[in-house]
Design an enzyme around this catalytic site. Structure first.
Site, PDB file in Angstrom:
ATOM      1  N   GLY A  64      22.232   4.291   6.852  1.00 46.48           N
ATOM      2  CA  GLY A  64      21.009   3.931   7.572  1.00 46.48           C
ATOM      3  C   GLY A  64      20.409   2.583   7.218  1.00 46.48           C
ATOM      4  CG  ASP A 119      17.384   4.192   6.662  1.00 51.07           C
ATOM      5  OD1 ASP A 119      17.693   4.532   5.510  1.00 51.07           O
ATOM      6  OD2 ASP A 119      17.634   4.893   7.652  1.00 51.07           O
ATOM      7  CG  ASP A 122      12.205  12.615   6.566  1.00 49.93           C
ATOM      8  OD1 ASP A 122      11.415  13.537   6.374  1.00 49.93           O
ATOM      9  OD2 ASP A 122      12.678  12.367   7.686  1.00 49.93           O
ATOM     10  CE  LYS A 150       9.439  11.660  10.212  1.00 44.88           C
ATOM     11  NZ  LYS A 150      10.715  12.021  10.833  1.00 44.88           N
ATOM     12  CG  ASP A 179      22.338   8.855  12.388  1.00 46.82           C
ATOM     13  OD1 ASP A 179      21.532   8.900  11.441  1.00 46.82           O
ATOM     14  OD2 ASP A 179      23.200   9.732  12.586  1.00 46.82           O
ATOM     15  NE  ARG A 185      24.679   5.313  11.608  1.00 46.12           N
ATOM     16  CZ  ARG A 185      24.096   6.136  10.744  1.00 46.12           C
ATOM     17  NH1 ARG A 185      22.950   5.809  10.205  1.00 46.12           N
ATOM     18  NH2 ARG A 185      24.653   7.277  10.403  1.00 46.12           N
TER      19      ARG A 185
HETATM   20  C1  PRP Z   1      18.585   9.229   5.987  1.00 42.69           C
HETATM   21  C2  PRP Z   1      17.984   7.975   5.383  1.00 42.69           C
HETATM   22  C3  PRP Z   1      17.722   8.361   3.959  1.00 42.69           C
HETATM   23  C4  PRP Z   1      17.482   9.848   4.038  1.00 42.69           C
HETATM   24  C5  PRP Z   1      16.031  10.135   3.902  1.00 42.69           C
HETATM   25  O1  PRP Z   1      19.950   9.259   5.704  1.00 42.69           O
HETATM   26  O2  PRP Z   1      18.854   6.883   5.481  1.00 42.69           O
HETATM   27  O3  PRP Z   1      18.821   8.086   3.125  1.00 42.69           O
HETATM   28  O4  PRP Z   1      17.918  10.294   5.328  1.00 42.69           O
HETATM   29  O5  PRP Z   1      15.790  11.516   3.993  1.00 42.69           O
HETATM   30  P1  PRP Z   1      15.139  12.364   2.839  1.00 42.69           P
HETATM   31  O6  PRP Z   1      14.004  11.565   2.249  1.00 42.69           O
HETATM   32  O7  PRP Z   1      14.658  13.588   3.573  1.00 42.69           O
HETATM   33  O8  PRP Z   1      16.179  12.682   1.833  1.00 42.69           O
HETATM   34  P2  PRP Z   1      20.954  10.266   6.418  1.00 42.69           P
HETATM   35  O9  PRP Z   1      21.134  11.480   5.544  1.00 42.69           O
HETATM   36  O10 PRP Z   1      20.500  10.515   7.823  1.00 42.69           O
HETATM   37  O11 PRP Z   1      22.315   9.477   6.385  1.00 42.69           O
HETATM   38  P3  PRP Z   1      22.635   8.030   7.005  1.00 42.69           P
HETATM   39  O12 PRP Z   1      21.868   7.013   6.193  1.00 42.69           O
HETATM   40  O13 PRP Z   1      24.104   7.898   6.827  1.00 42.69           O
HETATM   41  O14 PRP Z   1      22.203   8.045   8.452  1.00 42.69           O
END
Ligand code: PRP
Length: 198
Positions: A64, A119, A122, A150, A179, A185
């Site tokens: 991400g 990025d 959450d 977030k 994504d 993306r």
């Molecule tokens: C997304 C983002 C963070 C994570 C945040 O990655 O890039 O790494 O989620 O979420 P959290 O705070 O709830 O742990 P994702 O798992 O979607 O993988 P990606 O980066 O490959 O899209």
């Protein structure tokens, strides 16, 4: 398209976005500011702790953070190195928040100044997993930079040093590296996907 053949379903991603939340211009302006702050902190600001004076290492959390990392790097007039790490959440059936390492850093980070570039934060599980994992390698300093915080979804408190945007609403966002099912993306802005936030 050759005459007489039915056209494919539209693959134009703009048509699948319900609303733009952060424009490309807003993102670029924010990234520039973050770059200025980070550059200051790791130069005159005195945050660099590496006893040998080696440059800070920016760690991009794949996938991400790819766009944010690329733009942030171009806003840093100081010497830095970069490395990449990839993690993922475990699927169903495991403890909530369980994270696994998919691809590790290439280089050791012991006694180095490390800045994790995300990025989005959450729930906080991913970044806290990374913080624990990288801390165990005894870097000289370890800080976190995220484009989006977030806050409404936080489960695991996180200490973030650099935040681009604080997102209060609990909405699902895509673009600028983020994504849905592996897609979107490549949008240069961040938006809400049609049908995902109703
Ligand atoms: C997304 C983002 C963070 C994570 C945040 O990655 O890039 O790494 O989620 O979420 P959290 O705070 O709830 O742990 P994702 O798992 O979607 O993988 P990606 O980066 O490959 O899209």
């Amino acid at each position: 398209m050759p005459e007489g053949r039915p056209g494919p379903l539209s693959n134009m991603i703009e048509e699948q976005i319900a609303k733009v939340l952060y424009t490309s211009q807003a993102i670029q302006a924010k990234v520039k500011k973050l770059g200025e702050r980070i550059s200051y902190d790791y130069s005159e600001g005195g945050l660099a702790r590496d006893p040998r004076g080696l440059p800070p290492i920016l760690v991009c959390v794949l996938r991400g953070a790819l766009m944010f990392m690329a733009d942030l790097l171009r806003q840093l007039p100081i010497t830095v190195e970069c490395d990449f790490i990839q993690v993922a959440s475990y699927g169903d059936g495991t403890a909530p928040g369980a994270v696994r390492l998919i691809n590790d850093l290439d280089e050791p980070i012991q006694e180095r100044d490390v800045l994790i570039v995300e990025d989005i934060v959450d729930s906080g599980y991913t970044i806290n997993y990374l913080r624990r994992n990288l801390s165990a390698r005894r870097p000289a300093s370890l800080r976190i930079c995220t484009l989006i915080d977030k806050v409404s979804r936080r489960e695991d408190p996180v200490d973030i040093s650099y935040t681009g945007f604080v997102l209060e609403q609990n909405v699902f966002i895509v673009g600028y590296g983020m994504d849905y099912a592996g897609m979107y993306r490549n949008l240069p802005y961040i938006g809400l996907l049609k049908g995902e936030n109703s």
